[in-house]
Design a protein around this motif. Structure first.
Motif, PDB file in Angstrom:
ATOM      1  N   ARG A   1     -12.502  76.787  71.982  1.00  0.00           N
ATOM      2  CA  ARG A   1     -11.665  77.082  72.888  1.00  0.00           C
ATOM      3  C   ARG A   1     -10.435  76.230  72.721  1.00  0.00           C
ATOM      4  N   ASN A   2     -10.503  74.965  72.500  1.00  0.00           N
ATOM      5  CA  ASN A   2      -9.293  74.133  72.563  1.00  0.00           C
ATOM      6  C   ASN A   2      -8.485  74.259  71.102  1.00  0.00           C
ATOM      7  N   GLY A   3      -9.204  75.015  70.034  1.00  0.00           N
ATOM      8  CA  GLY A   3      -8.470  75.129  69.031  1.00  0.00           C
ATOM      9  C   GLY A   3      -8.129  73.756  68.041  1.00  0.00           C
ATOM     10  N   THR A   4      -9.159  72.760  68.250  1.00  0.00           N
ATOM     11  CA  THR A   4      -9.108  71.542  67.816  1.00  0.00           C
ATOM     12  C   THR A   4     -10.293  71.164  67.312  1.00  0.00           C
ATOM     13  N   SER A   5     -10.617  69.954  66.541  1.00  0.00           N
ATOM     14  CA  SER A   5     -12.004  69.448  66.193  1.00  0.00           C
ATOM     15  C   SER A   5     -12.224  68.162  67.135  1.00  0.00           C
ATOM     16  N   ALA A   6     -11.468  67.882  68.302  1.00  0.00           N
ATOM     17  CA  ALA A   6     -11.377  66.669  68.836  1.00  0.00           C
ATOM     18  C   ALA A   6     -12.982  66.458  69.385  1.00  0.00           C
ATOM     19  N   GLN A   7     -13.445  67.340  70.019  1.00  0.00           N
ATOM     20  CA  GLN A   7     -14.977  66.934  70.595  1.00  0.00           C
ATOM     21  C   GLN A   7     -15.883  66.841  69.705  1.00  0.00           C
ATOM     22  N   SER A   8     -15.975  67.511  68.735  1.00  0.00           N
ATOM     23  CA  SER A   8     -16.820  67.255  67.525  1.00  0.00           C
ATOM     24  C   SER A   8     -16.472  65.837  66.789  1.00  0.00           C
ATOM     25  N   GLY A   9     -15.245  65.618  66.563  1.00  0.00           N
ATOM     26  CA  GLY A   9     -14.892  64.378  66.144  1.00  0.00           C
ATOM     27  C   GLY A   9     -15.449  63.085  66.937  1.00  0.00           C
ATOM     28  N   ARG A  10     -15.412  62.988  68.205  1.00  0.00           N
ATOM     29  CA  ARG A  10     -15.582  62.058  69.077  1.00  0.00           C
ATOM     30  C   ARG A  10     -17.044  62.054  68.937  1.00  0.00           C
ATOM     31  N   ARG A  11     -17.832  63.138  69.066  1.00  0.00           N
ATOM     32  CA  ARG A  11     -19.203  62.945  68.817  1.00  0.00           C
ATOM     33  C   ARG A  11     -19.657  62.321  67.690  1.00  0.00           C
ATOM     34  N   THR A  12     -18.946  62.847  66.537  1.00  0.00           N
ATOM     35  CA  THR A  12     -19.435  62.244  65.258  1.00  0.00           C
ATOM     36  C   THR A  12     -19.474  60.567  65.339  1.00  0.00           C
ATOM     37  N   VAL A  13     -18.249  60.127  65.667  1.00  0.00           N
ATOM     38  CA  VAL A  13     -17.820  58.760  65.934  1.00  0.00           C
ATOM     39  C   VAL A  13     -18.983  58.105  66.632  1.00  0.00           C
ATOM     40  N   ARG A  14     -19.565  58.622  67.650  1.00  0.00           N
ATOM     41  CA  ARG A  14     -20.631  57.828  68.309  1.00  0.00           C
ATOM     42  C   ARG A  14     -21.521  57.959  67.680  1.00  0.00           C
ATOM     43  N   LEU A  15     -22.057  59.159  66.987  1.00  0.00           N
ATOM     44  CA  LEU A  15     -23.622  59.316  66.389  1.00  0.00           C
ATOM     45  C   LEU A  15     -23.522  58.276  65.158  1.00  0.00           C
ATOM     46  N   ASP A  16     -22.411  57.988  64.741  1.00  0.00           N
ATOM     47  CA  ASP A  16     -22.230  57.229  63.160  1.00  0.00           C
ATOM     48  C   ASP A  16     -22.087  55.678  63.500  1.00  0.00           C
ATOM     49  N   ARG A  17     -22.090  55.260  64.688  1.00  0.00           N
ATOM     50  CA  ARG A  17     -21.601  54.081  65.070  1.00  0.00           C
ATOM     51  C   ARG A  17     -22.982  53.156  64.610  1.00  0.00           C
ATOM     52  N   ALA A  18     -22.760  52.034  64.089  1.00  0.00           N
ATOM     53  CA  ALA A  18     -23.844  51.073  63.855  1.00  0.00           C
ATOM     54  C   ALA A  18     -24.057  50.270  64.867  1.00  0.00           C
ATOM     55  N   PRO A  19     -25.412  49.673  64.651  1.00  0.00           N
ATOM     56  CA  PRO A  19     -25.661  48.765  65.879  1.00  0.00           C
ATOM     57  C   PRO A  19     -24.660  47.615  66.126  1.00  0.00           C
ATOM     58  N   LEU A  20     -24.402  47.305  67.433  1.00  0.00           N
ATOM     59  CA  LEU A  20     -23.350  46.305  67.544  1.00  0.00           C
ATOM     60  C   LEU A  20     -24.211  44.843  67.711  1.00  0.00           C
ATOM     61  N   LEU A  21     -25.338  44.669  68.125  1.00  0.00           N
ATOM     62  CA  LEU A  21     -26.011  43.628  68.065  1.00  0.00           C
ATOM     63  C   LEU A  21     -27.376  43.846  67.685  1.00  0.00           C
ATOM     64  N   ASP A  22     -28.102  42.892  66.925  1.00  0.00           N
ATOM     65  CA  ASP A  22     -29.584  43.212  66.891  1.00  0.00           C
ATOM     66  C   ASP A  22     -30.376  43.139  67.694  1.00  0.00           C
ATOM     67  N   ALA A  23     -30.158  42.056  68.701  1.00  0.00           N
ATOM     68  CA  ALA A  23     -31.028  42.115  69.959  1.00  0.00           C
ATOM     69  C   ALA A  23     -30.180  41.690  71.194  1.00  0.00           C
ATOM     70  N   LEU A  24     -30.236  42.340  72.213  1.00  0.00           N
ATOM     71  CA  LEU A  24     -29.626  41.654  73.603  1.00  0.00           C
ATOM     72  C   LEU A  24     -30.874  41.708  74.485  1.00  0.00           C
ATOM     73  N   GLU A  25     -31.074  40.619  75.229  1.00  0.00           N
ATOM     74  CA  GLU A  25     -32.285  40.965  76.145  1.00  0.00           C
ATOM     75  C   GLU A  25     -31.752  41.571  77.467  1.00  0.00           C
ATOM     76  N   LEU A  26     -32.056  42.860  77.594  1.00  0.00           N
ATOM     77  CA  LEU A  26     -31.465  43.478  78.809  1.00  0.00           C
ATOM     78  C   LEU A  26     -32.228  43.399  80.157  1.00  0.00           C
ATOM     79  N   ALA A  27     -33.455  43.090  79.912  1.00  0.00           N
ATOM     80  CA  ALA A  27     -34.136  43.276  80.881  1.00  0.00           C
ATOM     81  C   ALA A  27     -35.364  42.278  81.023  1.00  0.00           C
TER      82      ALA A  27
END
Length: 996
Positions: A342-368
């Protein structure tokens, strides 16, 4: 099916619209709004229809149904074009505000051509110009479209952000979020967080904020080293958006946050809680955002080797992590592709790929507070069942803190090993029985033909006995009785007379405990239980005397059962006359065990003697006995008794008020306990005792850790009621520490357990958890949610005919919450129910507090108009105080009469009756009396003096006598050493002098 009656007049219609507006967004509100539009169309005048259409569009917009929102708005726009005079200034403002809603809705639909989106923005611009409105809102929408499409946003951002805000601009909080996201996209996390600061601090908010900003800010916070702040905001922000279809994207980002911080198990728990979003989100753009977050989590779990875990997903089938991940990937890729087309770009797929390929930022963070790893998730947990069930048969769970010794591979050797370990009470026996239970349950099981092993029936009896011991440890004594009796029958058939005697003796003791557990309570309950234990002791003695040729280890166990029965009787009755027979039985056990080399029973006898000394009040003698036992255990064993001995020594030291020594003993006991299975050394009790000790030492955070670990151990051992009670204590401690979101998150997790949602857990315990959650919500300033929970609890507890006191407590708190929300009529009705329950089970102080608070809130919020109602509440509180005095009730702290006089002073001050207020405060001071040097009382007296001084000096404009009062009070408090209490009085005196 209709959800609301059809209004017969415009007044009824507007009333129905107001009622519907109070409902949460969702199907019920939306369907009712649709019906109200149909009803409004029957009236000749257009204004009711305009209001109904506005309500319907809002329901569609925040119910995540973007396809229908523009259709409703088109009708509103037609009405405006045809009958502009029907739109007053307020309606006109709403109409032009909602051009932005339509722009957002169209952007979320990939089937709407890009040209149509731009055409709508042109329409918005033209109408704003025609109406003489500023164009900043238009440029804001143009910028958001540029971001969505993936165009260069620099110019679009400047055209929007550089313009002055107008009355039709997005709220300040929403615009702050857009400006911060612009910085994030530019890679400047630090600047983004600076921009976000007012929203994240709660200074700016709206319908969607700060929840939306929080979800976007989590990863920037992690990347800039603010992990604790990210944790804090995750807990608060997730609660604000969970299960909300219009905030599905925010939920997805919280799932992503869990995946990238080593909290995959929590992520699966949250996913289960939001399973409705798979089917209830109609916005394709929100779906894409949500599904991408879900996929980040599922890919992470699958990558860690847990692809076969069950997980909550689309309705209609069971899902595993791997299966749902594949499904979500296909749907997410498809949605992104549609938007890009619809948009004539690859912006949505690109942003999705960035999120899916992101490595963990912390090994462990006690959330609860409930921290679990993926390895701890049993089948069903990820789909909403957290915790292990304490089950019978093949479902019995073994809680092991360390790897047990290697189990024999050969079946006959495994059976012999299990029996040998069981004879000496070795913790590894349970692992053997668990292994045998699994083997016996298999269809191809073949019992060995080995005389040393005995027949199949004897092995089944062994397994039943082990199961019975576990049931008794869980407090399920009735099941323990049945299991021991069944085992006795099988032992008899198998020709094992010693085991028959032992099983029947265990059944006798369990039956005595079962009779107590099934009791209804009352003053004589302890006497009944004590008598039952005495009978059980006598019956075991007869069993032992009638039996012949018993093996020494069986004799030792019977002696231990006899001594234990009398020890529990002493503990139950508190009658010191029962102590002598306990010592006698313990001495008999110790002598026999020493003679036959039964080290486990020697230790048991010494533990029993120490406990008896403690129950008798001789703590030094108890410590001496434990010290002797500790020396013996160090030399002769058994080593697995050391943690229990140190645990008892720690409790004794706490009784002797040496918290430091208690902590040292308990910590050492916990260290040694790690070598054994948790149930064998009562690791849960060690953690619970350490929690209590840490509170005595002023270390509440450490105490909280031990409370949660104690509960976790109980959960693994199937002691769910104990675990929930301990978790409840942990949640209350969180609340006391001001860790409100931790408390709410813990309680939400507990209330989502399958045995809670399925109605299997005790309803009163669940009610206690819900009550605590309602209090936490109130403490967290979520008055709407707190009120809803309190009202529901008050309605449910009204049916507790066996416990009217608890209903009085809940109803009283509910009345105060309703009054705080300004719902005084409902508050009065609930207060009446509290009074009725109080008449059956008096709660004088609680009811007095409730009535006084209702009076205060009425006067504070309504002023003179609320005085009559406020005084009526105070009159009722006066009658409660009279009844309390007649009953000899002694409140904690000030008397009810004193509190009542003080409240009369406040109420009259709120309504401007200052002479009456001062007279009431003078009466309160007279009832309080002069403070002394001791702690307590000085603060209440000082506050009463301060309020009297303010009324007299400020409102009655008599500063001279007020200063005399205040100066005298400051001098008295200073002389008594109550310096902190002096500060507000001195401050008020200084203010009066400055103004004079």
């Amino acid at each position: 099916m209709a959800t609301a009656p059809h209004p017969q007049s415009t007044d009824e219609l507007f009333h129905a619209l107001r009622e519907n507006h109070q409902l949460p967004y969702g199907r019920t509100r939306t369907v009712t709004a649709e019906e109200l539009v149909d009803a409004a169309e029957r009236f000749a005048e257009p204004v009711p229809l305009i209001h109904a259409l506005l309500e319907l569009q809002e329901a569609y917009t925040y119910g995540s149904d973007p396809r229908k929102s523009p259709v409703v708005f088109a009708r509103l726009l037609t009405l405006f074009d045809e009958q502009p005079d029907a739109f007053d200034q307020r309606l006109r403002a709403q109409l032009f505000w909602r051009f932005k809603w339509v722009a957002n809705a169209l952007r979320a639909l990939p089937e709407i051509p890009l040209a149509s989106l731009r055409q709508w923005l042109t329409e918005m611009r033209d109408r704003y110009e025609k109406e003489g409105l500023g164009l900043q809102p238009y440029y804001g929408q143009a910028y958001q479209l540029a971001v969505h499409v993936g165009e260069d946003t620099t110019l679009a951002y400047e055209l929007w952000a550089g313009r002055r805000r107008t009355p039709h601009s997005d709220c300040e909080a929403c615009e702050i979020c857009e400006r911060a996201l612009y910085r994030v996209a530019a890679g400047d996390d630090e600047r983004a967080l600076e921009v976000w600061a007012p929203v994240l601090a709660g200074k700016e908010s709206c319908q969607e904020e700060p929840a939306r900003s929080v979800s976007h800010a989590l990863l920037p916070l992690l990347r800039t080293g603010h992990a604790d702040r990210a944790r804090e905001l995750h807990l608060a922000g997730y609660r604000a958006c969970r299960r909300n279809p219009s905030m599905a994207g925010e939920v997805g980002r919280h799932l992503e946050f869990c995946a990238l911080t080593g909290n995959e198990a929590r992520g699966l728990e949250l996913l289960a809680e939001n399973r409705n979003l798979f089917d209830e989100v109609d916005s394709p753009l929100d779906q894409l955002d949500f599904l991408t977050g879900v996929e980040v989590l599922l890919r992470r779990v699958e990558g860690l080797g847990h692809g076969e875990l069950p997980v909550a997903g689309y309705a209609g089938r069971a899902w595993t992590v791997a299966g749902l991940c594949a499904e979500v990937r296909g749907r997410g890729d498809g949605l992104a592709a549609r938007f890009d087309t619809r948009n004539g770009t690859s912006a949505q797929s690109g942003r999705r790929t960035v999120r899916l390929d992101r490595a963990p930022l912390l090994d462990a963070l006690e959330l609860a507070l409930r921290t679990r790893g993926l390895d701890e998730l049993a089948p069903g947990d990820a789909a909403g069942a957290a915790g292990a069930a304490g089950a019978r048969g093949a479902g019995v769970a073994v809680s092991v803190s360390r790897a047990v010794s290697a189990l024999p591979e050969e079946l006959p050797e495994l059976i012999r090993r299990a029996r040998e370990l069981d004879e000496v009470g070795h913790p590894d026996a349970r692992a053997c029985w668990a292994r045998l239970r699994g083997l016996v349950a298999a269809r191809d099981y073949a019992h060995p033909e080995d005389p040393a092993v005995g027949p199949y029936g004897r092995l089944c009896a062994d397994l039943l006995s082990d199961e019975a011991y576990r049931a008794a440890e869980r407090g399920d004594y009735a099941s323990a009785v049945d299991l021991h009796e069944e085992a006795a029958g099988l032992y008899e058939d198998a020709g094992a007379p010693d085991d028959v005697v032992l099983a029947r003796a265990c059944a006798l003791l369990a039956a005595a405990e079962a009779a107590e557990a099934a009791g209804e309570g009352g003053e004589d309950e302890a006497e009944v239980k004590a008598a039952g234990l005495a009978d059980a002791h006598a019956a075991v003695v007869r069993l032992q005397e009638e039996a012949t040729g018993l093996a020494p280890y069986v004799e030792g166990r019977l002696l231990r059962l006899r001594a234990s029965a009398l020890g529990v009787r002493l503990q139950t009755s508190g009658d010191q006359a029962h102590a002598a027979v306990v010592f006698a039985e313990a001495d008999l056990l110790q002598e026999f065990a020493t003679r036959h080399g039964l080290t486990t029973q020697v230790s048991g006898a010494m533990l029993l003697r120490a406990g008896t000394y403690a129950l008798s009040g001789d703590l030094p003698a108890a410590v001496a006995e434990i010290d002797a036992l500790r020396d013996r255990l160090a030399s002769d064993g058994p080593a697995w008794h050391l943690p229990r001995a140190l645990g008892l020594r720690g409790r004794l030291q706490l009784g002797l008020r040496d918290a430091a020594a208690a902590h040292a003993d308990l910590a050492e006991g916990l260290r040694l306990a790690a070598a054994w299975s948790a149930d064998a050394v009562d690791t849960s009790r060690l953690h619970a005792d350490l929690a209590q000790t840490c509170l005595h030492l002023g270390r509440p955070d450490e105490a909280l850790t031990h409370l949660t670990r104690s509960a976790e151990v109980d959960l693994r051992d199937g002691k769910r009621v104990d675990a929930f009670c301990t978790y409840s204590n942990a949640a209350q401690l969180c609340l006391d520490l001001g860790r409100i979101e931790d408390s709410i998150a813990l309680l939400d997790s507990l209330l989502g357990e399958p045995d809670v949602t399925g109605g299997e857990l005790d309803d009163r315990l669940v009610a206690q958890l819900r009550l605590l959650r309602a209090r936490a919500l109130h403490a967290g300033d979520d008055l709407k949610a707190a009120t809803a929970e309190f009202v529901a609890l008050a309605a449910e507890s009204a049916g507790w005919d066996d416990d009217p006191g608890s209903h009085a407590m809940i109803a009283a708190e509910t009345a105060m919450i309703l009054a705080e929300a300004g719902e005084f009529d409902r508050a009065g009705e609930v207060a009446d129910r509290a009074l009725a329950a109080h008449a059956l089970s008096p709660r004088y102080e609680l009811i007095s507090n409730c009535l006084r608070e209702l009076a205060r809130l009425r006067a504070q919020q309504e002023g003179p108009d609320g005085l009559a109602a406020a005084l009526a509440h105070l009159d009722e509180a006066g009658r409660v105080a009279e009844a309390a005095r007649a009953a000899g009730f002694q409140p904690v702290g000030r008397s009810l009469e004193t509190a009542l006089a003080y409240e009369h002073g406040r109420v009259h001050a709120y309504v401007g009756a200052y002479e009456d207020a001062l007279a009431a405060l003078e009466k309160a001071l007279a009832l309080l009396g002069e403070p002394g040097a001791e702690e307590g009382g000085a603060g209440e007296w000082a506050e009463c003096v301060r309020l009297a001084g303010a009324v007299e000096g400020i409102y009655l404009e008599r500063p001279a006598p007020a200063l005399v009062r205040l100066d005298a009070a400051v001098a008295r408090l200073t002389g008594l050493g109550h310096l902190e209490e002096c500060e507000p009085l001195a401050s008020l005196a200084a203010q009066l002098r400055d103004e004079g």
